[in-house]
Design an enzyme around this catalytic site. Structure first.
Site, PDB file in Angstrom:
ATOM      1  N   TYR A  60       7.971  -4.496   7.806  1.00  0.00           N
ATOM      2  CA  TYR A  60       7.737  -4.100   6.403  1.00  0.00           C
ATOM      3  C   TYR A  60       8.901  -4.558   5.532  1.00  0.00           C
ATOM      4  O   TYR A  60       8.706  -5.137   4.450  1.00  0.00           O
ATOM      5  CB  TYR A  60       7.571  -2.577   6.355  1.00  0.00           C
ATOM      6  CG  TYR A  60       7.129  -2.012   5.027  1.00  0.00           C
ATOM      7  CD1 TYR A  60       5.772  -1.902   4.708  1.00  0.00           C
ATOM      8  CD2 TYR A  60       8.054  -1.551   4.101  1.00  0.00           C
ATOM      9  CE1 TYR A  60       5.362  -1.354   3.487  1.00  0.00           C
ATOM     10  CE2 TYR A  60       7.657  -1.000   2.889  1.00  0.00           C
ATOM     11  CZ  TYR A  60       6.310  -0.908   2.581  1.00  0.00           C
ATOM     12  OH  TYR A  60       5.912  -0.358   1.377  1.00  0.00           O
ATOM     13  N   SER A 119       8.741  -2.987  -2.872  1.00  0.00           N
ATOM     14  CA  SER A 119       9.158  -1.649  -2.407  1.00  0.00           C
ATOM     15  C   SER A 119      10.677  -1.578  -2.541  1.00  0.00           C
ATOM     16  O   SER A 119      11.347  -2.620  -2.611  1.00  0.00           O
ATOM     17  CB  SER A 119       8.780  -1.508  -0.934  1.00  0.00           C
ATOM     18  OG  SER A 119       9.393  -0.372  -0.358  1.00  0.00           O
TER      19      SER A 119
HETATM   20  P1  NAD Z   1      -2.635   3.020   0.531  1.00  0.00           P
HETATM   21  O1  NAD Z   1      -2.734   3.015   2.023  1.00  0.00           O
HETATM   22  O2  NAD Z   1      -3.002   4.245  -0.225  1.00  0.00           O
HETATM   23  O3  NAD Z   1      -3.480   1.816  -0.072  1.00  0.00           O
HETATM   24  C1  NAD Z   1      -3.438   0.525   0.484  1.00  0.00           C
HETATM   25  C2  NAD Z   1      -4.614  -0.268  -0.041  1.00  0.00           C
HETATM   26  O4  NAD Z   1      -4.548  -1.577   0.550  1.00  0.00           O
HETATM   27  C3  NAD Z   1      -5.969   0.316   0.341  1.00  0.00           C
HETATM   28  O5  NAD Z   1      -6.871   0.124  -0.722  1.00  0.00           O
HETATM   29  C4  NAD Z   1      -6.380  -0.533   1.540  1.00  0.00           C
HETATM   30  O6  NAD Z   1      -7.787  -0.579   1.760  1.00  0.00           O
HETATM   31  C5  NAD Z   1      -5.835  -1.884   1.108  1.00  0.00           C
HETATM   32  N1  NAD Z   1      -5.664  -2.836   2.192  1.00  0.00           N
HETATM   33  C6  NAD Z   1      -4.979  -2.701   3.356  1.00  0.00           C
HETATM   34  N2  NAD Z   1      -5.096  -3.805   4.096  1.00  0.00           N
HETATM   35  C7  NAD Z   1      -5.866  -4.668   3.378  1.00  0.00           C
HETATM   36  C8  NAD Z   1      -6.366  -5.977   3.613  1.00  0.00           C
HETATM   37  N3  NAD Z   1      -6.085  -6.647   4.736  1.00  0.00           N
HETATM   38  N4  NAD Z   1      -7.153  -6.545   2.675  1.00  0.00           N
HETATM   39  C9  NAD Z   1      -7.466  -5.882   1.531  1.00  0.00           C
HETATM   40  N5  NAD Z   1      -7.016  -4.646   1.255  1.00  0.00           N
HETATM   41  C10 NAD Z   1      -6.239  -4.054   2.171  1.00  0.00           C
HETATM   42  O7  NAD Z   1      -1.136   2.575   0.238  1.00  0.00           O
HETATM   43  P2  NAD Z   1      -0.193   2.729  -1.059  1.00  0.00           P
HETATM   44  O8  NAD Z   1       0.880   3.664  -0.689  1.00  0.00           O
HETATM   45  O9  NAD Z   1      -0.972   2.933  -2.291  1.00  0.00           O
HETATM   46  O10 NAD Z   1       0.472   1.284  -1.055  1.00  0.00           O
HETATM   47  C11 NAD Z   1       0.163   0.264  -1.982  1.00  0.00           C
HETATM   48  C12 NAD Z   1       1.292  -0.739  -2.023  1.00  0.00           C
HETATM   49  O11 NAD Z   1       2.477  -0.092  -2.491  1.00  0.00           O
HETATM   50  C13 NAD Z   1       1.638  -1.343  -0.652  1.00  0.00           C
HETATM   51  O12 NAD Z   1       1.956  -2.704  -0.795  1.00  0.00           O
HETATM   52  C14 NAD Z   1       2.864  -0.546  -0.247  1.00  0.00           C
HETATM   53  O13 NAD Z   1       3.672  -1.272   0.645  1.00  0.00           O
HETATM   54  C15 NAD Z   1       3.535  -0.351  -1.586  1.00  0.00           C
HETATM   55  N6  NAD Z   1       4.486   0.751  -1.634  1.00  0.00           N
HETATM   56  C16 NAD Z   1       4.081   2.021  -1.338  1.00  0.00           C
HETATM   57  C17 NAD Z   1       5.029   3.044  -1.396  1.00  0.00           C
HETATM   58  C18 NAD Z   1       4.662   4.463  -1.101  1.00  0.00           C
HETATM   59  O14 NAD Z   1       5.591   5.281  -0.963  1.00  0.00           O
HETATM   60  N7  NAD Z   1       3.398   4.836  -1.012  1.00  0.00           N
HETATM   61  C19 NAD Z   1       6.356   2.768  -1.741  1.00  0.00           C
HETATM   62  C20 NAD Z   1       6.719   1.455  -2.038  1.00  0.00           C
HETATM   63  C21 NAD Z   1       5.769   0.446  -1.981  1.00  0.00           C
END
Ligand code: NAD
Length: 261
Positions: A156, A143
């Protein structure tokens, strides 16, 4: 070199960025294991669509990435189905927002386990196969918070900085083995994870959601636009390709200029 016929595990791919990455890899002909939580019928639809839309094999494994035995089972099943795991995308992640002195211990532990320790456990499980094949790609979805901080996101930010550091160490260890390891550092992407934050902030500050998006969420992002899931997915695919063989140990920003400040 084409990625056709390679095999990937994408953690947390039942939603958001992970699902976009699984789709983009499938489009390149990669067989994929999708993983994550959610409604069984919805997940089956996603899995079946990957097979029918892109002509690849797609498996679902419901491993909770905070549980090492479940991770090991996922890697065993992937290896049994596809012969090996060429690509690991560590994407599963959760968020919780609170000042340090009020941060619930259980939330801290859950974020470190999900966002950081899982990256170690999944990587450890796939690495022997990658070393034997003399080819592998590990892409860790960190991130912008892996490079800079925001208040109230201590767990985080700590976890994502940890992912960036872990990835560098892994890259050095595997540099002569045909394996690359990189972090991708996205700014804000509109996914269920961010939708949750928008709702919480609107409630906490008693302001409408569009104001939260403009004044809080996109405040650090100079472009004032969300990053597209498809763009994070395309960067992941690029890192998996041959043209990226010399890119290892990096933390690639895709953040609309956030960390340039
Ligand atoms: P999201 O909530 O849409 O998806 C998260 C996924 O992780 C889901 O499929 C959920 O079921 C799964 N998950 C959560 N806990 C779990 C566990 N214990 N075991 C297995 N699966 C698990 O989130 P997103 O925004 O798509 O985020 C995905 C990644 O991208 C994360 O690591 C997040 O930190 C990172 N990220 C997101 C953003 C953003 O703005 N959305 C920005 C930077 C980084």
């Amino acid at each position: 070199m084409s990625l056709k016929g390679k095999a990937a595990i994408v953690t947390g791919s039942t939603s958001g960025i992970g699902h976009g990455i699984a789709e983009a890899l499938a489009k390149e002909g990669v067989n994929v294991v999708i993983n994550g939580f959610g409604d069984a019928a919805e997940i089956e639809k996603l899995r079946a669509a990957l097979e029918s839309d892109y002509g690849v094999k797609a498996l679902y494994h419901g491993a909770d990435v905070t549980k090492t035995e479940e991770i090991n089972d996922m890697v065993s099943k992937a290896t049994a189905a596809f012969g090996r795991v060429d690509i690991l995308v560590n994407n599963a992640g959760i968020q919780f927002v609170s000042p340090v002195d009020q941060f619930p211990e259980a939330k801290w532990d859950a974020i470190i386990a999900t966002n950081l320790s899982s990256v170690f456990h999944c990587t450890k499980a796939v690495l022997p196969g990658m070393k034997a094949a003399k080819w592998g790609r590990v892409v860790n979805i960190a991130s912008a918070h892996g490079l800079v901080a925001s208040p109230n996101k201590s767990a985080y930010v700590a976890a994502k900085h940890g992912v960036v550091g872990f990835t560098k160490s892994l890259a050095l260890e595997t540099a002569r083995e045909g394996i690359t390891a990189n972090s991708i550092c996205p700014g804000y992407v509109m996914t269920p994870l961010v939708q949750g934050q928008i709702k919480d902030q609107a409630k906490a500050n008693n302001i409408p959601e569009n104001e939260v998006i403009e004044k809080v969420i996109l405040e650090p992002q100079p472009t004032k636009e969300f990053i597209e899931i498809a763009d994070v997915a395309a960067l992941t695919v690029y890192l998996c390709g041959d043209a990226a063989r010399g890119i290892t140990g990096t933390a690639l920003s895709i953040d609309g200029g956030w960390t340039a400040k």
